[in-house]
Design a protein around this motif. Structure first.
Motif, PDB file in Angstrom:
ATOM      1  N   ASP A 186       0.768  -1.249   0.062  1.00 39.39           N
ATOM      2  CA  ASP A 186       0.041  -0.075  -0.176  1.00 39.39           C
ATOM      3  C   ASP A 186       0.755   1.629   0.177  1.00 39.39           C
ATOM      4  O   ASP A 186       0.396   2.027   0.193  1.00 39.39           O
ATOM      5  N   GLY A 187       2.152   1.297   0.067  1.00 45.27           N
ATOM      6  CA  GLY A 187       2.967   2.412  -0.552  1.00 45.27           C
ATOM      7  C   GLY A 187       3.966   2.130   0.439  1.00 45.27           C
ATOM      8  O   GLY A 187       3.347   1.838   1.814  1.00 45.27           O
ATOM      9  N   TRP A 188       5.147   2.930   0.129  1.00 39.12           N
ATOM     10  CA  TRP A 188       5.990   3.047   1.670  1.00 39.12           C
ATOM     11  C   TRP A 188       5.879   3.421   2.812  1.00 39.12           C
ATOM     12  O   TRP A 188       6.374   3.761   4.192  1.00 39.12           O
ATOM     13  N   SER A 189       5.239   4.573   2.508  1.00 38.44           N
ATOM     14  CA  SER A 189       4.133   5.560   4.139  1.00 38.44           C
ATOM     15  C   SER A 189       4.000   4.590   4.993  1.00 38.44           C
ATOM     16  O   SER A 189       4.658   4.661   6.477  1.00 38.44           O
ATOM     17  N   GLY A 190       3.397   3.822   4.999  1.00 36.69           N
ATOM     18  CA  GLY A 190       3.182   3.147   5.845  1.00 36.69           C
ATOM     19  C   GLY A 190       4.232   1.680   6.484  1.00 36.69           C
ATOM     20  O   GLY A 190       4.504   1.490   7.610  1.00 36.69           O
ATOM     21  N   VAL A 191       4.850   1.174   5.391  1.00 32.79           N
ATOM     22  CA  VAL A 191       5.717   0.904   5.837  1.00 32.79           C
ATOM     23  C   VAL A 191       7.287   1.737   6.657  1.00 32.79           C
ATOM     24  O   VAL A 191       8.228   1.410   8.161  1.00 32.79           O
ATOM     25  N   TRP A 192       7.840   2.771   6.446  1.00 35.71           N
ATOM     26  CA  TRP A 192       7.939   3.875   7.091  1.00 35.71           C
ATOM     27  C   TRP A 192       7.343   3.955   8.656  1.00 35.71           C
ATOM     28  O   TRP A 192       8.255   4.121   9.092  1.00 35.71           O
ATOM     29  N   ILE A 217       7.857   3.786  14.084  1.00 38.23           N
ATOM     30  CA  ILE A 217       7.023   3.479  15.883  1.00 38.23           C
ATOM     31  C   ILE A 217       7.387   2.426  15.855  1.00 38.23           C
ATOM     32  O   ILE A 217       7.296   2.203  17.609  1.00 38.23           O
ATOM     33  N   ALA A 218       7.555   1.012  15.091  1.00 38.90           N
ATOM     34  CA  ALA A 218       7.873  -0.131  16.205  1.00 38.90           C
ATOM     35  C   ALA A 218       9.045   0.058  17.356  1.00 38.90           C
ATOM     36  O   ALA A 218       8.820  -0.476  18.933  1.00 38.90           O
ATOM     37  N   PRO A 219      10.299   0.513  16.495  1.00 36.81           N
ATOM     38  CA  PRO A 219      11.268   0.630  18.094  1.00 36.81           C
ATOM     39  C   PRO A 219      10.662   1.881  19.100  1.00 36.81           C
ATOM     40  O   PRO A 219      10.963   1.100  20.244  1.00 36.81           O
ATOM     41  N   ALA A 220      10.076   2.781  18.302  1.00 37.49           N
ATOM     42  CA  ALA A 220       9.917   3.226  19.522  1.00 37.49           C
ATOM     43  C   ALA A 220       8.645   2.671  20.338  1.00 37.49           C
ATOM     44  O   ALA A 220       9.280   3.322  22.043  1.00 37.49           O
ATOM     45  N   ALA A 221       8.150   2.579  20.620  1.00 34.23           N
ATOM     46  CA  ALA A 221       6.893   2.052  20.863  1.00 34.23           C
ATOM     47  C   ALA A 221       7.421   0.847  22.320  1.00 34.23           C
ATOM     48  O   ALA A 221       6.661   0.734  23.059  1.00 34.23           O
ATOM     49  N   TYR A 222       8.234  -0.415  21.165  1.00 31.08           N
ATOM     50  CA  TYR A 222       8.786  -0.937  22.328  1.00 31.08           C
ATOM     51  C   TYR A 222       9.743  -0.027  23.303  1.00 31.08           C
ATOM     52  O   TYR A 222       9.389  -1.027  24.278  1.00 31.08           O
ATOM     53  N   LEU A 241       0.063  -3.030  22.184  1.00 36.03           N
ATOM     54  CA  LEU A 241       1.591  -2.813  21.194  1.00 36.03           C
ATOM     55  C   LEU A 241       1.473  -2.789  19.801  1.00 36.03           C
ATOM     56  O   LEU A 241       1.554  -1.981  18.732  1.00 36.03           O
ATOM     57  N   ALA A 242       1.113  -3.827  19.878  1.00 37.68           N
ATOM     58  CA  ALA A 242       0.424  -4.847  18.128  1.00 37.68           C
ATOM     59  C   ALA A 242      -0.757  -3.593  17.535  1.00 37.68           C
ATOM     60  O   ALA A 242      -0.245  -2.681  16.186  1.00 37.68           O
ATOM     61  N   SER A 243      -1.356  -2.736  18.487  1.00 39.51           N
ATOM     62  CA  SER A 243      -2.503  -1.663  17.382  1.00 39.51           C
ATOM     63  C   SER A 243      -1.439  -0.166  17.569  1.00 39.51           C
ATOM     64  O   SER A 243      -1.644   0.235  15.667  1.00 39.51           O
ATOM     65  N   ILE A 244      -0.543  -0.193  18.099  1.00 43.97           N
ATOM     66  CA  ILE A 244       0.039   0.907  17.842  1.00 43.97           C
ATOM     67  C   ILE A 244       1.267   0.823  16.886  1.00 43.97           C
ATOM     68  O   ILE A 244       1.281   1.755  16.230  1.00 43.97           O
ATOM     69  N   ILE A 245       2.039  -0.381  17.049  1.00 50.33           N
ATOM     70  CA  ILE A 245       2.846  -0.913  15.271  1.00 50.33           C
ATOM     71  C   ILE A 245       1.566  -0.162  14.297  1.00 50.33           C
ATOM     72  O   ILE A 245       1.844   0.056  13.085  1.00 50.33           O
ATOM     73  N   THR A 246       0.477  -1.239  14.812  1.00 51.62           N
ATOM     74  CA  THR A 246       0.076  -1.321  12.600  1.00 51.62           C
ATOM     75  C   THR A 246      -1.384  -0.160  12.474  1.00 51.62           C
ATOM     76  O   THR A 246      -1.791  -0.295  11.364  1.00 51.62           O
ATOM     77  N   SER A 247      -1.668  -0.055  13.374  1.00 49.55           N
ATOM     78  CA  SER A 247      -2.974   0.947  12.601  1.00 49.55           C
ATOM     79  C   SER A 247      -2.632   2.793  12.730  1.00 49.55           C
ATOM     80  O   SER A 247      -2.296   2.442  13.876  1.00 49.55           O
ATOM     81  N   LYS A 248      -3.558   2.505  11.492  1.00 53.08           N
ATOM     82  CA  LYS A 248      -2.472   4.120  11.358  1.00 53.08           C
ATOM     83  C   LYS A 248      -3.429   4.809  11.877  1.00 53.08           C
ATOM     84  O   LYS A 248      -3.229   5.901  12.059  1.00 53.08           O
ATOM     85  N   SER A 249      -4.612   5.081  12.653  1.00 57.20           N
ATOM     86  CA  SER A 249      -5.558   5.831  12.843  1.00 57.20           C
ATOM     87  C   SER A 249      -5.525   5.780  14.838  1.00 57.20           C
ATOM     88  O   SER A 249      -5.785   6.842  14.953  1.00 57.20           O
ATOM     89  N   LEU A 250      -4.114   5.040  15.355  1.00 54.46           N
ATOM     90  CA  LEU A 250      -4.140   4.956  16.679  1.00 54.46           C
ATOM     91  C   LEU A 250      -2.147   5.932  16.734  1.00 54.46           C
ATOM     92  O   LEU A 250      -1.397   5.696  15.906  1.00 54.46           O
ATOM     93  N   ALA A 251      -2.789   7.539  17.349  1.00 55.12           N
ATOM     94  CA  ALA A 251      -0.988   7.806  17.242  1.00 55.12           C
ATOM     95  C   ALA A 251      -0.424   7.266  18.005  1.00 55.12           C
ATOM     96  O   ALA A 251      -0.684   6.708  18.851  1.00 55.12           O
ATOM     97  N   LEU A 252       1.110   7.483  18.228  1.00 58.97           N
ATOM     98  CA  LEU A 252       2.101   6.952  19.221  1.00 58.97           C
ATOM     99  C   LEU A 252       1.566   7.280  20.334  1.00 58.97           C
ATOM    100  O   LEU A 252       1.595   6.122  21.453  1.00 58.97           O
ATOM    101  N   VAL A 253       1.389   8.738  20.552  1.00 59.12           N
ATOM    102  CA  VAL A 253       1.330   9.103  22.415  1.00 59.12           C
ATOM    103  C   VAL A 253      -0.251   8.274  22.595  1.00 59.12           C
ATOM    104  O   VAL A 253       0.320   8.284  23.974  1.00 59.12           O
ATOM    105  N   GLU A 254      -1.017   8.770  22.342  1.00 59.64           N
ATOM    106  CA  GLU A 254      -2.307   7.510  22.599  1.00 59.64           C
ATOM    107  C   GLU A 254      -2.040   6.224  22.593  1.00 59.64           C
ATOM    108  O   GLU A 254      -2.445   5.924  24.253  1.00 59.64           O
TER     109      GLU A 254
END
Length: 163
Positions: free
Chosen positions: A12-18, A23-28, A61-74
């Protein structure tokens, strides 16, 4: 005939991959810091309450990493809230015995004086083979060499050898 996948389902494009790569390392890292700050009890052997919190933390944690609608801070606020609730419940269970009895199961006696207690074993859904394995883990050849076997609140079996 298999259903063809739309190209968007595969990429679905590079933006999701980036986003995931950032987000994953920051959330972890934030989760590790939150868990370290909350103390060793958060990572202890699991009773039913701890298992629920652990699953909820993993799901968040999975939602933070994979959900585009959930901001990291939330998502981090949600993680912090889950850990804070777990901390509050465990602190209350240490201070108030009645609360502790409400959220934690009591250990179950499954074998006494070398004899298995079939009714207790059925209630706990423990087999004779599992009791024998607990005996071997305690260094006894057979269960009749044991004083007692308990099903602990975290689901493990504890065997007490005869003196």
């Amino acid at each position: 005939m298999p259903f063809p996948l739309p190209a968007q389902a595969l990429f679905d494009g590079w933006s999701g991959v980036w986003r995931v790569l950032v987000i994953a390392p920051a959330a972890y890292a934030a989760l590790v810091l939150i868990l370290r700050a909350s103390g060793k009890r958060t990572l202890s052997k699991l009773n039913a309450f701890d298992l629920v919190i652990t699953i909820a933390i993993g799901s968040t944690l999975a939602s933070i990493i994979t959900s585009k609608s959930l901001a990291l801070v939330e998502g981090l606020v949600a993680l912090g809230l889950l850990v804070a609730m777990q901390y509050a419940v465990t602190a209350a269970s240490v201070r108030f015995q009645s609360f502790n009895r409400l959220i934690k199961a009591e250990p179950a006696l499954l074998l006494r004086d070398g004899r298995m207690l079939p009714r207790a074993m059925r209630r706990a859904r423990i087999t004779e083979g599992e009791i024998e394995a607990a005996a071997r883990a305690a260094g006894a050849a057979r269960s009749d060499e044991l004083e007692a076997v308990f099903l602990e609140t975290d689901g493990s079996l504890s065997a007490v050898r005869r003196a």
